[in-house]
Design a protein around this motif. Structure first.
Motif, PDB file in Angstrom:
ATOM      1  N   THR A 193       0.447   2.026   8.035  1.00 18.87           N
ATOM      2  CA  THR A 193       1.689   1.332   7.675  1.00 18.87           C
ATOM      3  C   THR A 193       2.855   1.729   8.567  1.00 18.87           C
ATOM      4  O   THR A 193       3.620   0.917   9.017  1.00 18.87           O
ATOM      5  CB  THR A 193       2.043   1.663   6.204  1.00 18.87           C
ATOM      6  N   THR A 194       2.976   3.059   8.804  1.00 15.16           N
ATOM      7  CA  THR A 194       4.056   3.446   9.702  1.00 15.16           C
ATOM      8  C   THR A 194       3.669   4.715  10.457  1.00 15.16           C
ATOM      9  O   THR A 194       3.301   5.693   9.827  1.00 15.16           O
ATOM     10  CB  THR A 194       5.370   3.611   8.911  1.00 15.16           C
TER      11      THR A 194
ATOM     12  N   ALA B   3      10.136   2.295   7.145  1.00 16.05           N
ATOM     13  CA  ALA B   3       9.328   1.279   7.839  1.00 16.05           C
ATOM     14  C   ALA B   3      10.234   0.237   8.496  1.00 16.05           C
ATOM     15  O   ALA B   3       9.979  -0.218   9.612  1.00 16.05           O
ATOM     16  CB  ALA B   3       8.359   0.617   6.862  1.00 16.05           C
ATOM     17  N   GLU B 136       7.544  10.940   9.074  1.00 19.12           N
ATOM     18  CA  GLU B 136       6.347  10.349   8.459  1.00 19.12           C
ATOM     19  C   GLU B 136       5.236  11.387   8.344  1.00 19.12           C
ATOM     20  O   GLU B 136       4.496  11.435   7.392  1.00 19.12           O
ATOM     21  CB  GLU B 136       5.855   9.151   9.273  1.00 19.12           C
TER      22      GLU B 136
END
Lengths: 213, 139
Positions: A193-194, B3, B136
């Motif tokens: 997703t990221t 995101a 992340e």
């Protein structure tokens, strides 16, 4: 070494091509030059900036150079550069854009293995491994590199042509309530997703559920 | 969300990084890598960095390209809302700054002040993926 006046056209399209963090520098032959052009390559870690020559890619006539080893730390970012030589003259150094192994790599599809009972099929998915220097080196799954890695799974009933899609985070999936004695085909894709990264879908793996007892 | 910031940055990454010719200096990743930040210091460093980008970086990142400018302002807005959320942690004292993170952030500011403001801002913007990769991976 004092370099000559560089009037040779530059190598073109100098860029990294990366799959599963196997990072290979590619370029195109300078315009208008036939055979016989030789190249040398250097690279730099962004933020450090010291250019480092790649000895294995010195005076080469091919138009690629594997820099996977030099760019294996994916917490860093890199530049690479190429220079061409022909008949005693040379080109300027031509650089890549900034290369981020984490976001600029492509990911291969997962490995898919399937088994069946009369009314269900079980699917086990395996993410590809990060490139490694040698088979003896410990393996790192891309699952460790991308904690948000998921799988998109497609299951097709070959008889009815009905298709289901599943999105899962763990690597096993059991599809229940299927028709006995029927062929099903499974294909899977990796989805991160990221940073946003998607592999292609794997080739289809088909299996038939067992006939009714 | 992160995101959205990532998507916005990806759209302008090549453009922004091509405006930064300095290879030998990084604002965020050298000499101290964000990846070496202790987990206990992560919230504080993140809060500091969000404030750094909102207060120091985005305002100096105008370009002649309207598409790029729109992307920059949408990234800036996302930072503002994330900083607000992080601010609540800071207020509830769940975001304590240890000595190490204070030192690391000082180094980041020193890297930034070592350049003229426009170059420093553009370089910082071009390093957003370094921040996002770290966030992340570690959050």
């Amino acid at each position: 070494s004092g370099e000559l006046y560089c009037s040779l056209p530059n190598p073109r399209n100098v860029h990294f091509e990366s799959t599963n963090m196997r990072n290979v520098l590619h370029w195109s032959v300078p315009e208008g030059t036939g055979d016989g052009v030789l190249y040398k390559v250097k690279y730099a870690v962004y933020g450090v900036g010291k250019w480092i020559r790649k000895p294995e890619c010195r005076n080469i006539n091919r138009t690629w150079c594997d820099l996977s080893s030099e760019t294996s730390d994916y917490e860093e970012q890199y530049y690479a550069s190429v220079k061409a030589f022909l008949n005693g003259t040379c080109s300027a150094w031509v650089e890549t854009t900034r290369f981020n192994p984490l976001t600029d790599t492509k990911i291969d599809p997962p490995m898919v293995s399937v088994s069946s009972t009369d009314k269900s099929i079980s699917i086990i998915l395996t993410a590809p491994e990060k490139w490694k220097r040698s088979p003896e080196e410990g393996s790192i799954s891309l699952l460790q590199v991308y904690p948000g890695l998921q799988y998109n799974v497609s299951v097709l009933n070959k008889k009815t042509k009905k298709r289901w899609f599943f999105s899962i985070s763990n690597n096993t999936l059991v599809v229940p309530w299927l028709e006995p004695g029927t062929a099903y085909c499974v294909s899977a894709q990796i989805h991160v997703t990221t940073p946003l990264l998607d592999s292609g879908f794997s080739k289809e793996h088909c299996i038939a559920t067992l006939k009714d007892k | 969300s992160v995101a959205e910031i990532r998507a916005g940055f990806t759209a302008i990454k090549a453009n922004i990084q091509s405006r930064d010719p300095i290879r030998s200096l990084s604002i965020l990743s050298h000499p101290h890598s964000l990846h070496k930040v202790k987990s206990s210091d992560r919230c504080c460093i993140t809060h500091h960095l969000f404030s750094f980008y909102v207060d120091k970086v985005f305002k100096h990142c105008r370009t002649e390209d309207s598409f790029v400018n729109r992307k920059i302002s949408s990234i800036a807005n996302s930072f503002l809302s994330l900083r607000r959320r992080l601010g609540q942690c800071h207020e509830q004292n769940n975001c304590v700054c240890g000595e190490e993170s204070t030192e690391k952030f000082k180094q980041i500011l020193a890297n930034y002040e070592g350049l003229n403001v426009t170059s420093a801002a553009m370089k910082s913007l071009g390093e957003l993926d370094i921040l996002l990769d770290w966030m992340e991976k570690s959050h």
